[in-house]
Motif scaffolding. Structure first.
Motif, PDB file in Angstrom:
ATOM      1  N   MET A   1      10.811  34.443  98.663  1.00 23.48           N
ATOM      2  CA  MET A   1      11.857  32.971  98.138  1.00 23.48           C
ATOM      3  C   MET A   1      11.224  31.865  98.900  1.00 23.48           C
ATOM      4  O   MET A   1      10.547  31.548  99.494  1.00 23.48           O
ATOM      5  N   VAL A   2      12.018  30.911  97.783  1.00 20.83           N
ATOM      6  CA  VAL A   2      11.518  29.203  98.124  1.00 20.83           C
ATOM      7  C   VAL A   2      12.002  28.814  99.245  1.00 20.83           C
ATOM      8  O   VAL A   2      12.747  28.708 100.109  1.00 20.83           O
ATOM      9  N   LEU A   3      10.666  28.566 100.623  1.00 20.28           N
ATOM     10  CA  LEU A   3      10.969  27.706 101.589  1.00 20.28           C
ATOM     11  C   LEU A   3      11.032  26.309 101.315  1.00 20.28           C
ATOM     12  O   LEU A   3      11.623  25.155 102.268  1.00 20.28           O
ATOM     13  N   ARG A   4      10.195  25.786 100.367  1.00 18.51           N
ATOM     14  CA  ARG A   4       9.543  24.524 100.924  1.00 18.51           C
ATOM     15  C   ARG A   4      10.045  23.667  98.729  1.00 18.51           C
ATOM     16  O   ARG A   4       9.315  24.440  98.144  1.00 18.51           O
ATOM     17  N   ASN A   5      10.467  22.311  99.003  1.00 12.66           N
ATOM     18  CA  ASN A   5      10.052  21.497  98.014  1.00 12.66           C
ATOM     19  C   ASN A   5       8.820  21.270  97.425  1.00 12.66           C
ATOM     20  O   ASN A   5       7.757  21.256  98.317  1.00 12.66           O
ATOM     21  N   PRO A   6       8.319  20.349  96.360  1.00 12.32           N
ATOM     22  CA  PRO A   6       6.827  20.158  96.274  1.00 12.32           C
ATOM     23  C   PRO A   6       7.159  18.779  97.182  1.00 12.32           C
ATOM     24  O   PRO A   6       5.265  18.304  96.937  1.00 12.32           O
ATOM     25  N   PHE A   7       7.445  18.274  97.832  1.00  8.98           N
ATOM     26  CA  PHE A   7       8.176  17.031  97.908  1.00  8.98           C
ATOM     27  C   PHE A   7       8.284  17.367  99.328  1.00  8.98           C
ATOM     28  O   PHE A   7       8.931  17.868 100.209  1.00  8.98           O
ATOM     29  N   THR A   8       7.638  16.079 100.269  1.00 12.38           N
ATOM     30  CA  THR A   8       8.318  16.375 102.096  1.00 12.38           C
ATOM     31  C   THR A   8       9.325  15.969 102.006  1.00 12.38           C
ATOM     32  O   THR A   8      10.035  15.033 102.076  1.00 12.38           O
ATOM     33  N   THR A   9      10.446  17.042 102.718  1.00 18.55           N
ATOM     34  CA  THR A   9      11.840  16.733 103.216  1.00 18.55           C
ATOM     35  C   THR A   9      12.877  16.700 104.196  1.00 18.55           C
ATOM     36  O   THR A   9      12.610  17.802 104.776  1.00 18.55           O
ATOM     37  N   ILE A  10      13.325  15.689 104.319  1.00 19.85           N
ATOM     38  CA  ILE A  10      13.444  15.515 105.883  1.00 19.85           C
ATOM     39  C   ILE A  10      15.073  15.236 105.932  1.00 19.85           C
ATOM     40  O   ILE A  10      15.361  14.161 105.202  1.00 19.85           O
ATOM     41  N   ILE A  11      15.409  15.937 107.009  1.00 20.25           N
ATOM     42  CA  ILE A  11      17.139  16.501 106.691  1.00 20.25           C
ATOM     43  C   ILE A  11      17.325  14.965 108.469  1.00 20.25           C
ATOM     44  O   ILE A  11      16.858  15.540 108.953  1.00 20.25           O
ATOM     45  N   VAL A  12      17.736  14.334 108.476  1.00 22.73           N
ATOM     46  CA  VAL A  12      17.732  13.158 109.526  1.00 22.73           C
ATOM     47  C   VAL A  12      19.606  13.023 109.926  1.00 22.73           C
ATOM     48  O   VAL A  12      20.576  12.756 109.290  1.00 22.73           O
ATOM     49  N   THR A  13      19.445  13.837 110.534  1.00 25.85           N
ATOM     50  CA  THR A  13      20.594  13.859 111.001  1.00 25.85           C
ATOM     51  C   THR A  13      21.112  13.208 113.109  1.00 25.85           C
ATOM     52  O   THR A  13      20.446  12.512 113.569  1.00 25.85           O
ATOM     53  N   GLY A  14      23.087  13.797 113.141  1.00 20.72           N
ATOM     54  CA  GLY A  14      22.437  12.797 114.921  1.00 20.72           C
ATOM     55  C   GLY A  14      23.839  12.832 114.593  1.00 20.72           C
ATOM     56  O   GLY A  14      24.650  12.942 113.512  1.00 20.72           O
ATOM     57  N   VAL A  15      24.481  12.736 116.023  1.00 19.43           N
ATOM     58  CA  VAL A  15      26.372  12.561 116.437  1.00 19.43           C
ATOM     59  C   VAL A  15      26.762  11.119 115.603  1.00 19.43           C
ATOM     60  O   VAL A  15      25.720   9.900 115.418  1.00 19.43           O
ATOM     61  N   PRO A  16      27.748  11.057 114.891  1.00 17.12           N
ATOM     62  CA  PRO A  16      28.388   9.731 114.922  1.00 17.12           C
ATOM     63  C   PRO A  16      28.265   8.439 115.206  1.00 17.12           C
ATOM     64  O   PRO A  16      29.081   8.559 115.793  1.00 17.12           O
ATOM     65  N   GLY A  17      27.670   7.385 114.054  1.00 16.58           N
ATOM     66  CA  GLY A  17      27.987   6.171 115.303  1.00 16.58           C
ATOM     67  C   GLY A  17      26.262   5.674 115.599  1.00 16.58           C
ATOM     68  O   GLY A  17      26.213   4.994 116.342  1.00 16.58           O
ATOM     69  N   VAL A  18      25.152   7.124 115.818  1.00 15.88           N
ATOM     70  CA  VAL A  18      24.348   6.636 116.383  1.00 15.88           C
ATOM     71  C   VAL A  18      23.080   5.591 116.076  1.00 15.88           C
ATOM     72  O   VAL A  18      22.627   4.999 116.532  1.00 15.88           O
ATOM     73  N   GLY A  19      23.180   5.370 114.942  1.00 11.61           N
ATOM     74  CA  GLY A  19      22.428   5.056 113.937  1.00 11.61           C
ATOM     75  C   GLY A  19      21.668   5.562 112.963  1.00 11.61           C
ATOM     76  O   GLY A  19      20.868   4.999 112.948  1.00 11.61           O
ATOM     77  N   LYS A  20      22.037   6.261 112.362  1.00 13.08           N
ATOM     78  CA  LYS A  20      21.268   7.029 111.333  1.00 13.08           C
ATOM     79  C   LYS A  20      21.236   6.304 110.070  1.00 13.08           C
ATOM     80  O   LYS A  20      19.392   6.380 109.608  1.00 13.08           O
ATOM     81  N   THR A  21      22.112   5.637 110.218  1.00 13.72           N
ATOM     82  CA  THR A  21      22.076   5.179 108.749  1.00 13.72           C
ATOM     83  C   THR A  21      21.155   3.391 108.675  1.00 13.72           C
ATOM     84  O   THR A  21      20.930   3.655 107.863  1.00 13.72           O
ATOM     85  N   THR A  22      21.611   3.751 109.613  1.00 12.01           N
ATOM     86  CA  THR A  22      20.875   2.275 109.983  1.00 12.01           C
ATOM     87  C   THR A  22      19.301   2.346 109.488  1.00 12.01           C
ATOM     88  O   THR A  22      18.549   1.223 110.101  1.00 12.01           O
ATOM     89  N   VAL A  23      18.763   3.539 110.797  1.00  7.98           N
ATOM     90  CA  VAL A  23      17.400   3.366 111.259  1.00  7.98           C
ATOM     91  C   VAL A  23      16.886   3.804 109.612  1.00  7.98           C
ATOM     92  O   VAL A  23      15.951   3.463 109.348  1.00  7.98           O
ATOM     93  N   LEU A  24      17.497   4.643 108.812  1.00  5.16           N
ATOM     94  CA  LEU A  24      16.785   4.666 107.632  1.00  5.16           C
ATOM     95  C   LEU A  24      16.926   3.489 106.923  1.00  5.16           C
ATOM     96  O   LEU A  24      16.124   3.369 105.836  1.00  5.16           O
ATOM     97  N   THR A  25      17.886   2.653 107.262  1.00  6.28           N
ATOM     98  CA  THR A  25      17.368   1.541 106.277  1.00  6.28           C
ATOM     99  C   THR A  25      15.764   0.334 106.365  1.00  6.28           C
ATOM    100  O   THR A  25      15.398   0.276 105.938  1.00  6.28           O
ATOM    101  N   GLN A  26      15.569   0.961 107.712  1.00  7.98           N
ATOM    102  CA  GLN A  26      14.120   0.655 108.318  1.00  7.98           C
ATOM    103  C   GLN A  26      13.404   1.040 107.698  1.00  7.98           C
ATOM    104  O   GLN A  26      11.789   0.673 107.687  1.00  7.98           O
ATOM    105  N   VAL A  27      13.516   3.223 107.743  1.00  7.79           N
ATOM    106  CA  VAL A  27      12.407   3.765 106.843  1.00  7.79           C
ATOM    107  C   VAL A  27      12.800   3.075 105.885  1.00  7.79           C
ATOM    108  O   VAL A  27      10.894   3.353 105.468  1.00  7.79           O
ATOM    109  N   ARG A  28      13.239   2.809 105.128  1.00 10.94           N
ATOM    110  CA  ARG A  28      12.927   2.230 103.357  1.00 10.94           C
ATOM    111  C   ARG A  28      11.941   0.949 103.892  1.00 10.94           C
ATOM    112  O   ARG A  28      10.859   1.528 102.576  1.00 10.94           O
TER     113      ARG A  28
END
Ligand code: ATP
Ligand code: AMP
Ligand code: MG
Length: 205
Positions: A1-28
């Protein structure tokens, strides 16, 4: 069974409003400045496109109130569509970041955001859990006029969601041999969390 993509894959989670989308804008911007090839995708965007076209919801914050079988259908679609989109543009050495939730507070209980079929489709190396103190999260939810989080905006509700979010992230990680990486989103400076996510991405492979 394939467990990995060829590219690094990170799932970013957290409760609504914690700031995931904001943090990911900075990551970009950090990844742009490093000249890295990456994709940041919002899982809810994929779900919402289908849910709104079917006339099931008008706003993205209505999706967690849909019957669970509808949420499952949307989740399974989103996971596969995201991986197929990423495979078109990313290769070895690139990074996929998925902005999503490890647990959803639905009308009929806590629901896994990353149940087996979903997490096996996304194939993460790591699941990040973004956290902040519950009082801070509630304040962020209340300051944000763009979203409808009134069903969540109480300290007791957020406390329980924080616990469930960690449990859910670890449960999903077990299914695909991913790590769980907890990151604090410091009030006033989301770039601190963003830098930790980028450091993680650089260390995973
Ligand atoms: P959802 O899961 O509902 O999409 P989210 O985790 O993506 O939520 P954001 O929309 O990124 O959360 O952030 C919620 C609010 O908190 C926004 O108004 C954002 O500007 C603010 N915020 C995010 N991070 C910080 C921070 N470090 N300091 C201050 N405010 C922040
Ligand atoms: P977000 O903007 O990240 O809050 O996403 C919008 C909505 O999409 C969320 O409030 C959830 O209802 C839904 N959603 C996002 N990710 C998932 C997931 N992995 N499983 C189920 N629902 C999700
Ligand atoms: Mg968001």
């Amino acid at each position: 069974m394939v467990l990995r993509n060829p590219f690094t894959t990170i799932i970013v989670t957290g409760v609504p409003g914690v700031g995931k989308t904001t943090v990911l804008t900075q990551v970009r911007s950090i990844l742009d400045s490093k000249g890295k090839k990456y994709m940041v995708v919002n899982f809810g965007d994929y779900m919402f496109k289908v849910a709104s076209s079917k006339g099931w919801v008008r706003h993205r914050d209505e999706m967690r109130h849909l019957p669970l079988m509808r949420q499952l259908e949307l989740q399974e679609y989103a996971a596969e569509a995201i991986r197929l989109d990423a495979e078109k543009v990313l290769g070895e050495g690139d990074i996929l970041l998925v902005d999503t939730h490890a647990v959803i507070r639905t009308d009929t209980g806590y629901w896994p955001g990353l149940p087996e079929e979903v997490v096996k489709n996304l194939r993460p190396d790591s699941i990040v859990v973004i956290e902040s103190p519950p009082e801070v999260i509630v304040a962020r939810q209340k300051r944000d006029p763009t979203r409808y989080r009134a069903d969540l905006a109480r300290v007791e509700v957020v406390k329980e969601l924080l616990d469930m979010a960690r449990l859910a992230a670890m449960s999903s990680a077990v299914l695909v041999a991913a790590s769980v990486f907890i990151v604090e989103n410091v009030e006033g400076d989301p770039s601190i969390a963003a830098n930790r996510v980028v450091e993680l991405a650089e260390k995973l492979r």
